[in-house]
Scaffold this motif. Structure first.
Motif, short mmCIF file in Angstrom:
data_model
loop_
_atom_site.label_atom_id
_atom_site.label_comp_id
_atom_site.label_asym_id
_atom_site.label_seq_id
_atom_site.Cartn_x
_atom_site.Cartn_y
_atom_site.Cartn_z
N VAL A 1 -11.16 -10.01 3.47
CA VAL A 1 -10.04 -9.71 2.57
C VAL A 1 -8.81 -10.45 3.07
O VAL A 1 -8.61 -10.62 4.27
N THR A 2 -7.99 -10.85 2.15
CA THR A 2 -6.78 -11.60 2.49
C THR A 2 -5.64 -10.64 2.84
O THR A 2 -5.66 -9.47 2.43
N PRO A 3 -4.64 -11.13 3.55
CA PRO A 3 -3.45 -10.30 3.82
C PRO A 3 -2.80 -9.80 2.54
O PRO A 3 -2.26 -8.68 2.50
N GLU A 4 -2.84 -10.63 1.48
CA GLU A 4 -2.24 -10.22 0.21
C GLU A 4 -2.99 -9.04 -0.39
O GLU A 4 -2.38 -8.11 -0.95
N GLN A 5 -4.32 -9.06 -0.30
CA GLN A 5 -5.11 -7.94 -0.81
C GLN A 5 -4.82 -6.65 -0.04
O GLN A 5 -4.71 -5.58 -0.62
N ILE A 6 -4.69 -6.78 1.27
CA ILE A 6 -4.39 -5.60 2.10
C ILE A 6 -3.03 -5.03 1.72
O ILE A 6 -2.87 -3.81 1.57
N ARG B 1 -1.45 -5.29 -1.14
CA ARG B 1 -1.52 -4.65 -2.46
C ARG B 1 -2.16 -3.27 -2.36
O ARG B 1 -1.72 -2.31 -2.98
N ALA B 2 -3.21 -3.18 -1.56
CA ALA B 2 -3.93 -1.91 -1.42
C ALA B 2 -3.03 -0.84 -0.79
O ALA B 2 -3.10 0.34 -1.16
N LYS B 3 -2.17 -1.27 0.13
CA LYS B 3 -1.28 -0.32 0.80
C LYS B 3 -0.27 0.30 -0.14
O LYS B 3 0.28 1.38 0.14
N GLN B 4 0.00 -0.37 -1.26
CA GLN B 4 1.03 0.11 -2.18
C GLN B 4 0.57 1.28 -3.03
O GLN B 4 1.38 1.98 -3.62
N MET B 5 -0.74 1.50 -3.12
CA MET B 5 -1.24 2.55 -4.02
C MET B 5 -1.33 3.89 -3.29
O MET B 5 -2.01 4.03 -2.28
N ASP B 6 -0.64 4.89 -3.83
CA ASP B 6 -0.71 6.24 -3.23
C ASP B 6 -2.00 6.91 -3.69
O ASP B 6 -2.63 6.53 -4.68
N LEU B 7 -2.39 7.97 -2.98
CA LEU B 7 -3.67 8.61 -3.23
C LEU B 7 -3.71 9.31 -4.60
O LEU B 7 -4.72 9.27 -5.30
N LEU B 8 -2.61 9.97 -4.99
CA LEU B 8 -2.62 10.68 -6.26
C LEU B 8 -2.86 9.72 -7.43
O LEU B 8 -3.67 9.99 -8.32
N THR B 9 -2.19 8.56 -7.41
CA THR B 9 -2.39 7.57 -8.46
C THR B 9 -3.83 7.07 -8.48
O THR B 9 -4.45 6.95 -9.54
N LEU C 1 -5.47 3.86 0.65
CA LEU C 1 -6.16 3.11 1.70
C LEU C 1 -6.41 4.00 2.92
O LEU C 1 -7.52 4.02 3.48
N ASP C 2 -5.38 4.75 3.34
CA ASP C 2 -5.56 5.70 4.45
C ASP C 2 -6.68 6.68 4.16
O ASP C 2 -7.52 6.98 5.02
N TYR C 3 -6.70 7.19 2.93
CA TYR C 3 -7.69 8.19 2.53
C TYR C 3 -9.11 7.64 2.60
O TYR C 3 -10.02 8.27 3.15
N LEU C 4 -9.30 6.45 2.04
CA LEU C 4 -10.65 5.88 2.01
C LEU C 4 -11.18 5.60 3.41
O LEU C 4 -12.38 5.72 3.67
N ILE C 5 -10.29 5.25 4.32
CA ILE C 5 -10.69 4.95 5.70
C ILE C 5 -10.90 6.24 6.50
O ILE C 5 -11.94 6.44 7.14
N LYS C 6 -9.91 7.15 6.46
CA LYS C 6 -9.94 8.35 7.31
C LYS C 6 -10.85 9.45 6.79
O LYS C 6 -11.44 10.19 7.57
N VAL C 7 -10.95 9.57 5.46
CA VAL C 7 -11.75 10.65 4.87
C VAL C 7 -13.12 10.15 4.42
O VAL C 7 -14.14 10.78 4.72
N ARG C 8 -13.15 9.03 3.71
CA ARG C 8 -14.44 8.51 3.21
C ARG C 8 -15.20 7.72 4.27
O ARG C 8 -16.39 7.43 4.10
N GLY C 9 -14.53 7.33 5.34
CA GLY C 9 -15.22 6.62 6.42
C GLY C 9 -15.47 5.15 6.16
O GLY C 9 -16.33 4.53 6.81
N VAL D 1 -10.17 -1.82 1.08
CA VAL D 1 -9.30 -2.74 0.34
C VAL D 1 -10.01 -3.24 -0.91
O VAL D 1 -9.43 -3.26 -2.01
N LEU D 2 -11.28 -3.64 -0.78
CA LEU D 2 -12.03 -4.14 -1.93
C LEU D 2 -12.27 -3.04 -2.97
O LEU D 2 -12.28 -3.30 -4.17
N GLN D 3 -12.48 -1.81 -2.50
CA GLN D 3 -12.66 -0.69 -3.43
C GLN D 3 -11.43 -0.53 -4.33
O GLN D 3 -11.54 -0.42 -5.55
N ILE D 4 -10.25 -0.55 -3.72
CA ILE D 4 -9.01 -0.41 -4.48
C ILE D 4 -8.78 -1.64 -5.36
O ILE D 4 -8.41 -1.53 -6.53
N ASP D 5 -9.03 -2.81 -4.79
CA ASP D 5 -8.78 -4.06 -5.52
C ASP D 5 -9.69 -4.18 -6.75
O ASP D 5 -9.24 -4.57 -7.83
#
Length: 316
Positions: free
Chosen positions: A4-9, A11-19, A65-73, A80-84
């Motif tokens: 994944v590119t830095p740009e993709q990372i 972008r992924a960081k900008q999305m909150d979990l509720l959205t 992104l935090d959620y998918l890593i910390k909770v979904r493993g 990043v690709l899941q969100i993208d």
């Protein structure tokens, strides 16, 4: 491993979990209360105000992104690709286009011309007049016009009334709450100066009883913060899956300086289980002590027993 590119990372960081859950996994999102949400898979995970916290595991974050890593493993690239991929298929709609949820209005009962019956009722339960007068003076307590109930009011950080509970003074078994009450806020009394310690009670009367006991012991009854719960706290059968009381969660969010919590819950089975659960599931950043009344069912019982013991000594 996917790249994944830095740009993709970024972008992924900008999305909150509720959205993320609202648009891509709506079947997983469950409204808990007000603006607080949980997930169908993990009901001890709460989402509010742009943050999420998995209380039973003491982990949290802001982004999906935090959620998918910390909770979904997931690994970072997988998350990043899941969100993208999801965003590429269905771009989220701007929150501005959504209809804002209408806030319920707190319908406080009309005030009586005086508070005589409420004062007599509370003093009859042993509450010190100084504490009653403080509550009336700060608009935390008054007597209703029609039924002469004691009305205990709770406020948010901007001092707007958010919750009110009723206690009968004529029909003394009557207890209820005012229409439009927000259960995130419950009856409380602040410390005189900023304090790291919070005392937690099952009811407003137990809270006032504790203040009376402190006053009778020649201690500053407003040395620490005090909060009552909105009714009896009922944990789940597996206590590790329980969520802390809503009013307590809101209070700790509003007053982040609190680091010590003293539990003054009832001596019955429900109170002991509630105390054990809260001690178990609160994050380790809090020091939690179980301090039930030394005798009697609750703090008010203990106050009345204490007053009976004091009276003969005062007459000697």
């Amino acid at each position: 491993m996917p790249y994944v590119t830095p740009e993709q990372i970024e972008r992924a960081k900008q999305m909150d979990l509720l959205t993320y859950l609202q648009y891509y996994e709506p079947q997983e999102l469950v409204r808990f209360s007000g603006n607080v949400y949980t997930t169908r898979t993990h009901d001890s995970l709460k989402i509010s105000n742009g943050k999420w916290c998995w209380w039973s595991r003491n982990i949290g974050g802001r982004s999906a992104l935090d959620y998918l890593i910390k909770v979904r493993g997931m690994t970072l690239p997988e998350a990043v690709l899941q969100i993208d991929r999801q965003a590429a298929v269905t771009p989220p709609v701007s929150p501005k286009s959504q209809e804002p949820s209408e806030q319920k209005k707190l319908l406080l009962p009309e005030k009586n011309e005086n508070n005589d019956r409420v004062i007599a009722y509370l003093m009859g339960r042993g509450i010190h007049r100084e504490i009653i007068d403080y509550c009336i003076r700060t608009n935390r307590l008054y007597e209703s016009h029609d039924y002469h109930n004691a009305v205990f009011i709770s406020f948010d950080r901007q001092d707007f009334p958010k919750y009110a509970t009723l206690r009968g003074t004529t029909n003394k078994r009557y207890m209820g709450e005012v229409n439009g009450s927000n259960k995130h806020f419950s009856f409380s009394i602040p410390a005189r100066q900023e304090s790291r310690r919070l005392h937690l009670f099952e009811s407003a009367i137990d809270l006032l009883s504790y203040g009376t006991l402190e006053l009778l012991a020649d201690r500053d009854w407003r040395q620490d913060c005090c909060l009552s719960l909105v009714g009896i706290y009922k944990p789940k059968k597996i206590i590790e899956e329980s969520t802390p009381p809503t009013a307590l969660m809101q209070y700790l969010k509003d007053f982040p300086q609190i680091k010590e919590i003293a539990l003054h819950l009832d001596n019955d089975t429900a109170g002991r289980l509630a105390a054990k659960t809260i001690k178990t599931i609160l994050p380790p950043i809090y020091t939690v002590s179980d301090e039930p009344p030394k005798c009697g069912k609750d703090v008010n019982d203990y106050l009345k027993i204490t007053l009976k013991i004091r009276q003969p000594r005062e007459r000697e």
